[in-house]
Scaffold this motif. Structure first.
Motif, PDB file in Angstrom:
ATOM      1  N   GLU A  83      38.822  69.650   9.496  1.00 26.62           N
ATOM      2  CA  GLU A  83      39.425  70.863   8.443  1.00 26.62           C
ATOM      3  C   GLU A  83      39.133  72.180   8.854  1.00 26.62           C
ATOM      4  O   GLU A  83      38.025  72.237   9.406  1.00 26.62           O
ATOM      5  N   PHE A  84      39.731  73.270   8.491  1.00 24.82           N
ATOM      6  CA  PHE A  84      39.279  74.387   8.473  1.00 24.82           C
ATOM      7  C   PHE A  84      39.721  75.333   7.174  1.00 24.82           C
ATOM      8  O   PHE A  84      40.996  74.923   6.824  1.00 24.82           O
ATOM      9  N   GLN A  85      39.124  76.311   6.941  1.00 25.36           N
ATOM     10  CA  GLN A  85      39.358  77.007   5.736  1.00 25.36           C
ATOM     11  C   GLN A  85      39.249  78.576   5.806  1.00 25.36           C
ATOM     12  O   GLN A  85      38.137  78.980   6.375  1.00 25.36           O
ATOM     13  N   MET A  86      40.270  79.432   5.215  1.00 23.01           N
ATOM     14  CA  MET A  86      40.106  80.700   5.785  1.00 23.01           C
ATOM     15  C   MET A  86      40.061  81.525   4.472  1.00 23.01           C
ATOM     16  O   MET A  86      40.951  81.495   3.372  1.00 23.01           O
ATOM     17  N   SER A  87      39.016  82.163   4.258  1.00 26.38           N
ATOM     18  CA  SER A  87      38.756  83.095   3.271  1.00 26.38           C
ATOM     19  C   SER A  87      39.988  84.194   2.967  1.00 26.38           C
ATOM     20  O   SER A  87      40.132  84.904   4.006  1.00 26.38           O
ATOM     21  N   MET A  88      40.268  84.419   1.709  1.00 24.15           N
ATOM     22  CA  MET A  88      41.615  85.279   1.577  1.00 24.15           C
ATOM     23  C   MET A  88      41.064  86.262   0.347  1.00 24.15           C
ATOM     24  O   MET A  88      40.325  86.051  -0.251  1.00 24.15           O
ATOM     25  N   HIS A  89      41.857  87.663   0.726  1.00 21.89           N
ATOM     26  CA  HIS A  89      41.504  88.670  -0.348  1.00 21.89           C
ATOM     27  C   HIS A  89      42.731  89.255  -0.736  1.00 21.89           C
ATOM     28  O   HIS A  89      43.460  89.533   0.378  1.00 21.89           O
ATOM     29  N   SER A  90      42.763  89.777  -1.727  1.00 20.54           N
ATOM     30  CA  SER A  90      43.855  90.610  -2.143  1.00 20.54           C
ATOM     31  C   SER A  90      43.650  92.132  -1.766  1.00 20.54           C
ATOM     32  O   SER A  90      42.946  92.526  -1.575  1.00 20.54           O
ATOM     33  N   GLY A  91      44.986  92.723  -1.620  1.00 23.13           N
ATOM     34  CA  GLY A  91      44.961  93.943  -0.654  1.00 23.13           C
ATOM     35  C   GLY A  91      45.059  94.997  -1.793  1.00 23.13           C
ATOM     36  O   GLY A  91      45.576  96.047  -1.300  1.00 23.13           O
ATOM     37  N   ARG A  92      44.855  94.843  -3.016  1.00 21.37           N
ATOM     38  CA  ARG A  92      45.112  95.914  -4.102  1.00 21.37           C
ATOM     39  C   ARG A  92      44.391  97.202  -3.614  1.00 21.37           C
ATOM     40  O   ARG A  92      45.124  98.135  -4.071  1.00 21.37           O
ATOM     41  N   ASP A  93      43.060  97.213  -3.124  1.00 18.84           N
ATOM     42  CA  ASP A  93      42.565  98.704  -2.801  1.00 18.84           C
ATOM     43  C   ASP A  93      43.445  99.148  -1.732  1.00 18.84           C
ATOM     44  O   ASP A  93      43.147 100.296  -1.527  1.00 18.84           O
ATOM     45  N   TYR A  94      44.226  98.518  -1.149  1.00 22.83           N
ATOM     46  CA  TYR A  94      45.074  99.299   0.163  1.00 22.83           C
ATOM     47  C   TYR A  94      46.214  99.535  -0.560  1.00 22.83           C
ATOM     48  O   TYR A  94      47.334 100.098   0.121  1.00 22.83           O
ATOM     49  N   ALA A  95      46.907  99.210  -1.839  1.00 19.17           N
ATOM     50  CA  ALA A  95      48.120  99.584  -2.616  1.00 19.17           C
ATOM     51  C   ALA A  95      49.320  99.053  -1.605  1.00 19.17           C
ATOM     52  O   ALA A  95      50.247  99.618  -1.631  1.00 19.17           O
ATOM     53  N   VAL A  96      49.129  97.709  -1.132  1.00 19.46           N
ATOM     54  CA  VAL A  96      50.432  97.154  -0.780  1.00 19.46           C
ATOM     55  C   VAL A  96      50.205  95.768  -1.225  1.00 19.46           C
ATOM     56  O   VAL A  96      49.348  95.088  -1.848  1.00 19.46           O
ATOM     57  N   GLY A  97      51.567  95.119  -1.113  1.00 20.19           N
ATOM     58  CA  GLY A  97      51.544  93.574  -1.599  1.00 20.19           C
ATOM     59  C   GLY A  97      51.344  92.702  -0.811  1.00 20.19           C
ATOM     60  O   GLY A  97      51.652  91.464  -1.041  1.00 20.19           O
ATOM     61  N   GLU A  98      50.581  92.821   0.240  1.00 17.77           N
ATOM     62  CA  GLU A  98      50.227  91.649   1.223  1.00 17.77           C
ATOM     63  C   GLU A  98      48.956  91.209   1.013  1.00 17.77           C
ATOM     64  O   GLU A  98      48.027  91.955   0.489  1.00 17.77           O
ATOM     65  N   TYR A  99      48.427  89.969   1.652  1.00 18.48           N
ATOM     66  CA  TYR A  99      47.174  89.478   1.874  1.00 18.48           C
ATOM     67  C   TYR A  99      46.913  89.276   3.159  1.00 18.48           C
ATOM     68  O   TYR A  99      47.765  88.942   4.136  1.00 18.48           O
ATOM     69  N   PHE A 100      45.679  89.670   3.752  1.00 16.95           N
ATOM     70  CA  PHE A 100      45.411  89.567   5.103  1.00 16.95           C
ATOM     71  C   PHE A 100      43.890  88.690   5.471  1.00 16.95           C
ATOM     72  O   PHE A 100      43.230  88.539   4.536  1.00 16.95           O
ATOM     73  N   VAL A 101      44.055  88.368   6.780  1.00 18.74           N
ATOM     74  CA  VAL A 101      43.201  87.470   7.358  1.00 18.74           C
ATOM     75  C   VAL A 101      42.752  88.117   8.693  1.00 18.74           C
ATOM     76  O   VAL A 101      43.535  88.649   9.362  1.00 18.74           O
ATOM     77  N   GLU A 102      41.668  88.416   9.008  1.00 20.30           N
ATOM     78  CA  GLU A 102      41.033  88.934  10.340  1.00 20.30           C
ATOM     79  C   GLU A 102      41.266  87.701  11.488  1.00 20.30           C
ATOM     80  O   GLU A 102      40.603  86.625  11.125  1.00 20.30           O
ATOM     81  N   VAL A 103      41.830  88.277  12.380  1.00 20.06           N
ATOM     82  CA  VAL A 103      41.856  87.304  13.814  1.00 20.06           C
ATOM     83  C   VAL A 103      41.516  88.246  15.030  1.00 20.06           C
ATOM     84  O   VAL A 103      41.655  89.039  15.135  1.00 20.06           O
ATOM     85  N   GLU A 104      40.892  87.216  15.507  1.00 22.51           N
ATOM     86  CA  GLU A 104      40.276  87.720  17.185  1.00 22.51           C
ATOM     87  C   GLU A 104      41.556  86.964  18.075  1.00 22.51           C
ATOM     88  O   GLU A 104      41.429  85.898  18.299  1.00 22.51           O
ATOM     89  N   VAL A 105      41.947  87.985  18.903  1.00 26.99           N
ATOM     90  CA  VAL A 105      43.095  87.637  19.741  1.00 26.99           C
ATOM     91  C   VAL A 105      42.622  87.823  21.197  1.00 26.99           C
ATOM     92  O   VAL A 105      42.101  89.230  21.523  1.00 26.99           O
ATOM     93  N   GLY A 106      42.693  87.146  21.991  1.00 30.75           N
ATOM     94  CA  GLY A 106      42.528  87.281  23.631  1.00 30.75           C
ATOM     95  C   GLY A 106      41.304  87.055  23.960  1.00 30.75           C
ATOM     96  O   GLY A 106      40.214  86.617  23.462  1.00 30.75           O
TER      97      GLY A 106
END
Length: 413
Positions: A83-106
């Protein structure tokens, strides 16, 4: 449009975990309003107007992506160990309606903030310093739900994940887009660099994760006004959050790439509203989906009008504000408003299952001293949407093997 982001590692040469123990991966999900994106002093009213417009474009595109695939099942003999689990946070402090997760690519890894979006099946990374050669055959030209578009190349990649027991895992053959061009005012930046598509189609992230790890995934969205230090999780496997009531389960309709639910009606204050059954019929170009990438609940007029009328009957004594707030029809001064005076809103699903969101999820804060009914209308036929504000403060679990949607109230901690 609310977006969820997840910390992943994309690489051509990944490696397996070192033991056979059950494992869980955790990644941080951050709301688009998070101040780490440079949005400390954003205007809430303008931000809400922006995501109302993005939701509108998103719904228009949903009507072009029809194709129910009910009855999809995984092999019963598949082996699921991790199993894997990803920590999530609200973006209220950035004043937009999305939620983000940090991803390392490449390789070596480059960090991006990706949108965790159940309404998209293609994961895409924007603003990469490197993309495939022009001679590579897989060109894309995509229009997005917020009215923007991008061109580039996509191919098959391996996504490596950090498991909670400290090990590593990998997802092979995940389709992912890559582009250097960002067109027509797309809202992504070099720091908010793409989308983690959580919609379901063959080769999508969810498809690959359900084969390798677990056929069910869940997410718990904290209150959309929570600050970035309040975490929730996106989990493939068994969720690790405390529930405030038992889980309820109803049928899942794979309205690819969307996740549909069988709605039998809506009640307000224990009274079933008069809404034609065809409104909820996918075969009749109706239906309802659960979408983490849409902010507000959207209803076709045949459902919108009776819902709003029933709710406004309890708001006869509030002071209305002028109608310059986008598609939100009923807004009022919040001073003196008592949430306990509002009737209960209940979505009735197949099997007698009821989803009763808290008042804060359908009477929303629009700006300073202003509240609105959190619904927008859809003209004509189309798919209605339970957006992320309506989903907040609940755990939602989707099982693509059992074809079920489960949910329960939770503080998401």
């Amino acid at each position: 449009m609310t977006l969820l982001l997840i910390q992943l590692i994309v690489a051509h040469n990944s490696y397996e975990d070192e033991n056979g123990d059950d494992e869980t991966l955790s990644l941080e999900l951050v709301h688009r309003h998070d101040s780490r994106f440079g949005g400390d002093d954003v205007d809430q009213v303008e931000a809400i107007k922006g995501f109302i417009q993005r939701d509108l474009f998103r719904r228009e595109q949903m009507d072009h992506r029809k194709g129910i695939n009910q009855g999809h099942h995984r092999r019963k003999d598949m082996e699921v160990k991790k199993e894997f689990q990803m920590s999530m946070h609200s973006g209220r402090d950035y004043a937009v309606g999305e939620y983000f997760v940090e991803v390392e690519v490449g390789t070596p890894g480059q960090s991006f903030w990706l949108v965790a979006d159940t309404g998209k099946d293609l994961s895409g990374v924007f603003s990469l310093s490197y993309c495939p050669n022009n001679s590579d055959p897989c060109l894309f030209d995509i229009s997005y739900a917020d009215g923007s578009s991008a061109t580039g190349y996509f191919g098959v990649e391996t996504i490596s994940v950090n498991l909670t027991n400290g090990g590593k895992g990998k997802l092979e053959n995940v389709t992912i887009g890559c582009t250097l061009s960002v067109l027509n005012g797309i809202t992504f930046t070099e720091n908010t660099g793409g989308i983690l598509g959580l919609g379901f189609t063959k080769g999508s992230f969810v498809d690959r994760a359900s084969l390798k790890y677990n056929t069910k995934f869940s997410y718990c969205l904290v209150d959309h006004l929570s600050h970035r230090n309040v975490s929730s999780y996106l989990t493939f496997g068994n969720p690790k959050v405390k529930l405030l009531d038992e889980m309820k389960t109803t049928e899942l309709f794979l309205y690819q790439p969307f996740y549909g639910v069988n709605v039998t009606g809506i009640s307000v204050g224990r009274e079933m509203l008069k809404i034609p059954p065809t409104v909820w019929d996918f075969q009749a170009e109706g239906g309802m989906i659960i979408d983490s990438g849409t902010t507000l609940a959207a209803l076709v007029l045949e459902a919108y009008d009776p819902v709003v009328e029933a709710l406004t009957n309890s708001l006869k004594h509030v002071k209305r504000v002028d109608k310059s707030l986008g598609d939100l029809d009923f807004c009022f001064e919040s001073e003196g408003f008592d949430p306990s005076s509002m009737p209960s809103l209940v979505f009735h699903f197949g099997g007698g299952v009821k989803f009763a969101p808290p008042v804060k999820s359908y009477v929303i804060d629009f700006g300073p001293n202003v509240k609105c009914l959190g619904f927008v209308p859809i003209n004509g036929t189309g798919v209605s949407v339970i957006g992320n504000i309506m989903q907040q403060s609940h755990l939602w679990q989707i099982d693509v093997y059992q074809n079920t949607v489960s949910f329960a109230p939770s503080r998401c901690g």
